[in-house]
Enzyme design. Sequence first.
Site, short mmCIF file in Angstrom:
data_model
loop_
_atom_site.label_atom_id
_atom_site.label_comp_id
_atom_site.label_asym_id
_atom_site.label_seq_id
_atom_site.Cartn_x
_atom_site.Cartn_y
_atom_site.Cartn_z
N GLU A 222 -12.22 -3.07 -4.64
CA GLU A 222 -10.92 -3.18 -4.00
C GLU A 222 -10.90 -2.42 -2.68
OE1 GLU A 222 -8.09 -1.83 -6.97
OE2 GLU A 222 -9.25 -2.76 -8.57
N GLU A 333 0.81 -4.24 -4.48
CA GLU A 333 1.07 -3.67 -5.80
C GLU A 333 1.89 -2.40 -5.63
OE1 GLU A 333 -2.35 -3.15 -8.41
OE2 GLU A 333 -1.61 -1.21 -9.05
#
Length: 418
Positions: A222, A333
Amino acid sequence: MGCGGTVVLVLSIWGLFLISLSSASRLGASRQKLELNKHLNRFNKPPVKTIQSPDGDIIDCVHISKQPAFDHPFLKDHKIQMRPNFHPEGLFDENKLSEKPKEGSNAPNTITQLWHANGKKCPKDTIPIRRTKEEDVLRASSVKRYGRKKHRSIPKPRSADPDIINQSGHQHAIAYVEGDKYYGAKATINVWEPKIQQPNEFSLSQLWVLGGSFGQDLNSIEAGWQVSPDLYGDNNTRLFTYWTSDAYQATGCYNLLCSGFIQVNDNIAMGASISPISEYSNSQYDISITIWKDPKEGHWWMQFGNDLVLGYWPSFLFSYLADSASMIEWGGEVVNSEPNGQHTSTQMGSGQFPEQGFGKASYFKNIQVVDSSNILKTPKGLGTYTEQSNCYDVQTGSNDNWGHYFYYGGPGKNPNCP
Ligand SMILES: *[C@@H]1O[C@H](CO)[C@@H](O)[C@H](O)[C@H]1NC(C)=O
Ligand SMILES: *[C@@H]1O[C@H](CO)[C@@H](O)[C@H](O)[C@H]1NC(C)=O
């Protein structure tokens, strides 16, 4: 041991306890301090040079061969690869494209990191590492969890068990592709400084390169930007990376906070603040991130912007990703800790809903995947996912200038998201 022995033992322990009530806690504290120093020494390697950043960070320029990666037993004899054997094909064509004036702005905006202020640089053969301070570690729930994500923070579209998604308190607004083998991904991500309601929450915008099903052995690489008061002690927007090969359990970490990622770049510090930041109805800034698997060595490389190769995750760190990725996700997120039993007002992206469009809502543009021939392609069959679109939403589109793109984000708590 007989009864009398037990009594004597209990009495003497009790006595000791009474005598040293205060010194016991002092003893405990100094043991904690020792433990803390041991961990700090693991994170912080002896610097060749130290740079004070205006945001309070300390950047240590550490010799490239002394970086945390080389604490890993498998990397003892590793020969650092200073550049990838191959870049994905089409990377530089597209970079030329993005040099063209952007929609709604007149010139490409350059992003740098705050610690570069006044022309500060790390010397040759060193890499910049954000120093971990005592207070950074003390903010974590435990020394061992410092630098790690909590479990179950992965957005899982079409989950069979929606309760699990909601229980974790993590909320997403993402676009994704699956159903093929992927060898990388790219995106240009608009940079903002979302407001965080509570220090234990965060807001991030990133891409996920995922391998395996969503079980205990999920592999993930990520990268993106994040605001995380818990991790960094402030509300600055920071560049970050993450990796795990077991669904956030025992392996992996943010940035260089464990051994794994091998950095080769002397200019970009993981976890350091990005500057400048986009402003509502004003200048827009974005960062480009490319992650791809080198077809020769199999390592996963990361590039920042048009030409800054940051480094690589060695293939052996992973199981599924040692072969290829099975899913790519892009988006935002946040953690919703439901303060006072209501939805958090922590923002995602710019804090505006996608409908607001350019200059107001946050975007990902030129999103691409790398195919098995190491060629950058527009993603086929792009899906979107969000747990509660009234809180945070996502809207995709495509055009000649931006390729495949989406706007995403939202304010969190609002009349439709109580
Ligand atoms: C999560 O919880 C919210 C509020 O209780 C609900 O509206 C939403 O549908 C849930 N999402 C999923 C995916 O179950
Ligand atoms: C971060 O922002 C929150 C509110 O959004 C504020 O309460 C807090 O003081 C800020 N923290 C720092 C370290 O500036």
